[in-house]
Design an enzyme around this catalytic site. Structure first.
Site, short mmCIF file in Angstrom:
data_model
loop_
_atom_site.label_atom_id
_atom_site.label_comp_id
_atom_site.label_asym_id
_atom_site.label_seq_id
_atom_site.Cartn_x
_atom_site.Cartn_y
_atom_site.Cartn_z
CB CYS A 138 -0.91 -0.03 1.23
SG CYS A 138 -1.89 1.44 1.47
CB CYS A 141 -0.34 2.51 4.01
SG CYS A 141 -1.91 1.89 3.42
CG ASP A 142 3.45 1.27 4.25
OD1 ASP A 142 3.00 1.79 5.29
OD2 ASP A 142 3.31 0.08 3.96
C1 LIG Z 1 0.31 -4.05 5.44
C2 LIG Z 1 -0.85 -3.09 5.34
C3 LIG Z 1 -0.68 -1.80 5.78
C4 LIG Z 1 -1.73 -0.89 5.72
N1 LIG Z 1 -1.54 0.37 6.20
C5 LIG Z 1 -2.57 1.25 6.18
C6 LIG Z 1 -2.40 2.56 6.70
O1 LIG Z 1 -1.33 2.94 7.15
N2 LIG Z 1 -3.48 3.38 6.67
C7 LIG Z 1 -4.68 3.01 6.14
O2 LIG Z 1 -5.62 3.79 6.18
N3 LIG Z 1 -4.86 1.78 5.64
C8 LIG Z 1 -3.85 0.89 5.63
N4 LIG Z 1 -4.00 -0.36 5.09
C9 LIG Z 1 -5.28 -0.67 4.44
C10 LIG Z 1 -6.33 -1.05 5.50
O3 LIG Z 1 -5.83 -2.09 6.30
C11 LIG Z 1 -7.63 -1.48 4.84
O4 LIG Z 1 -8.07 -0.48 3.94
C12 LIG Z 1 -8.72 -1.74 5.88
O5 LIG Z 1 -8.30 -2.71 6.80
C13 LIG Z 1 -10.00 -2.21 5.21
O6 LIG Z 1 -10.93 -2.49 6.19
P1 LIG Z 1 -12.15 -3.49 5.94
O7 LIG Z 1 -12.84 -3.59 7.24
O8 LIG Z 1 -12.90 -3.07 4.75
O9 LIG Z 1 -11.49 -4.87 5.53
P2 LIG Z 1 -10.41 -5.77 6.28
O10 LIG Z 1 -9.57 -4.99 7.19
O11 LIG Z 1 -9.77 -6.56 5.19
O12 LIG Z 1 -11.29 -6.75 7.18
C14 LIG Z 1 -12.07 -7.76 6.61
C15 LIG Z 1 -12.20 -8.87 7.61
O13 LIG Z 1 -13.17 -9.81 7.15
C16 LIG Z 1 -12.72 -11.10 7.48
N5 LIG Z 1 -13.34 -12.07 6.57
C17 LIG Z 1 -13.14 -12.20 5.22
N6 LIG Z 1 -13.91 -13.20 4.72
C18 LIG Z 1 -14.60 -13.70 5.77
C19 LIG Z 1 -15.53 -14.79 5.90
N7 LIG Z 1 -15.93 -15.52 4.84
N8 LIG Z 1 -16.02 -15.06 7.13
C20 LIG Z 1 -15.65 -14.33 8.22
N9 LIG Z 1 -14.75 -13.30 8.15
C21 LIG Z 1 -14.24 -13.00 6.95
C22 LIG Z 1 -11.20 -11.06 7.32
O14 LIG Z 1 -10.58 -12.07 8.10
C23 LIG Z 1 -10.89 -9.64 7.82
O15 LIG Z 1 -10.54 -9.63 9.18
C24 LIG Z 1 -2.98 -1.29 5.16
C25 LIG Z 1 -3.15 -2.60 4.71
C26 LIG Z 1 -2.10 -3.49 4.79
C27 LIG Z 1 -2.30 -4.89 4.30
#
Ligand SMILES: Cc1cc2nc3c(=O)[nH]c(=O)nc-3n(C[C@H](O)[C@H](O)[C@H](O)COP(=O)(O)OP(=O)(O)OC[C@H]3O[C@@H](n4cnc5c(N)ncnc54)[C@H](O)[C@@H]3O)c2cc1C
Length: 319
Positions: A138, A141-142
């Site tokens: 990302c 992010c970084d």
């Molecule tokens: C290494 C890294 C660094 C990042 N740094 C930043 C940053 O500095 N700032 C920033 O704003 N964003 C950052 N991001 C991006 C940020 O993490 C995501 O945009 C954010 O987490 C998205 O949130 P979400 O709730 O939509 O999805 P997610 O965080 O992906 O959460 C989805 C969840 O659903 C669960 N899930 C999926 N399928 C199923 C299923 N069938 N049954 C039950 N559970 C399920 C998964 O296990 C997961 O925990 C980073 C991402 C990464 C990978």
């Protein structure tokens, strides 16, 4: 985690990342009986971030793990039930939505899907070991961690080029490594990248290994046509080789876009009444923790509105 989850809820939230947890804070505070189902670590993908510098309220930044834990704690304070299970399917029955999981079936009147997406990986030595220590998925992010340093971007699609263009505002040099001899990105994106003096291209090249002890130091490369091996010194490598939305359990239930993301309107409503989607799982999401959290809050507010007429017709006990 709740020891024994009930089987009926007003709202079920699928996924415990920033989108799901924010939705849970809103639905629980609105005194709607709510269940969040998460198959892995509560906190979602943000838990992988070593330091989050762009989430408002944390002037010195915060570790992704801690941010996720704080969100979970806040949701639990208002009574959000959380179950650890994988959602395997969704069945629609008149007013009810049945969420099928590895721990049995749960019913709800409204469902918020916040299951996020998985970033494509290179699956090469050093990638997992040095994730967060120079290996990133990302640039938004970084990128600020690589001011005036050379970095590499692996990939050749629109996402990779957009990452490269963003990085060019910070890094001294951005080397785009692509396994083919032409980009998959649109012409306009390619033109922008070619016009940027800090961006260079390495064609027909794959990364075979990421080396470094505690942080990335160099990449081992192979020219696919000649087989010639070489090394590239860098402290940052941004992997942008595709994104897989976690929507397998929705196939045949909900219309998805061609890449498998969920299409919503600006109230986070899908085509099916009572089913909402929030966060990275949405088509065209900017894929940030703050935007996911905002989506989660919006979905919860409109889920509450959706439930109002149902609640007055068929009262349900609230937790
Ligand atoms: C290494 C890294 C660094 C990042 N740094 C930043 C940053 O500095 N700032 C920033 O704003 N964003 C950052 N991001 C991006 C940020 O993490 C995501 O945009 C954010 O987490 C998205 O949130 P979400 O709730 O939509 O999805 P997610 O965080 O992906 O959460 C989805 C969840 O659903 C669960 N899930 C999926 N399928 C199923 C299923 N069938 N049954 C039950 N559970 C399920 C998964 O296990 C997961 O925990 C980073 C991402 C990464 C990978």
């Amino acid at each position: 985690m709740t020891a024994e989850a009930k089987k009926e809820y007003e709202v079920i939230i699928i996924g415990g990342g920033p989108a799901g947890l924010s939705a849970g804070i809103y639905t629980s505070r609105a005194r709607l009986s709510s269940l969040l189902i998460e198959m892995g670590v509560v906190g979602g993908r943000i838990a992988d971030a070593e330091l989050v510098e762009n989430y408002p309220g944390f002037t010195e930044g915060i570790s992704g793990t801690e941010l996720g834990q704080l969100m979970q704690k806040q949701a639990a304070k208002y009574g959000l039930n959380i179950v650890t299970a994988e959602v395997t399917g969704l069945e629609l029955k008149k007013d009810k939505k049945m969420v099928k999981t590895t721990k049995g079936d749960f019913n709800a009147k409204a469902v918020i899907i916040a299951s996020g997406s998985e970033r494509g990986k290179l699956n090469i030595p050093g990638e997992n070991e040095l994730a967060g220590r120079g290996v990133s998925y990302c640039a938004t992010c970084d990128a600020p961690f690589f001011k005036e340093k050379p970095v590499a971007v692996v990939g050749g699609g629109n996402a990779a080029i957009s990452e490269a263009l963003h990085l060019a505002k910070f890094a001294s040099k951005v080397i785009v490594i692509h396994r083919r001899n032409q980009l998959r990105a649109t012409r306009i994106m390619e033109e922008k990248a070619r016009a940027e003096t800090r961006i260079e291209f390495l064609w027909d090249t794959v990364v075979e290994k990421i080396e470094g002890k505690d942080a990335v130091r160099r990449l081992k490369l192979r020219q696919v046509k000649t087989g010639k091996q070489s090394t590239l010194d860098t402290t940052g490598v941004f992997v942008s080789v595709g994104l897989k939305p976690s929507t397998d359990f929705l196939k045949g239930v909900l219309p998805l876009d061609k890449d498998g993301f969920i299409i919503t309107n600006d109230q986070m409503e899908t085509k099916i009444p009572g089913i909402f989607a929030a966060g990275d799982i949405r088509q065209h999401s900017p894929r940030q923790a703050i935007t996911a959290a905002g989506d989660g809050a919006t979905a919860a507010i409109f889920a509450e509105k959706f439930l109002e007429p149902i609640a007055s017709a068929t009262p349900i006990s609230k937790v």
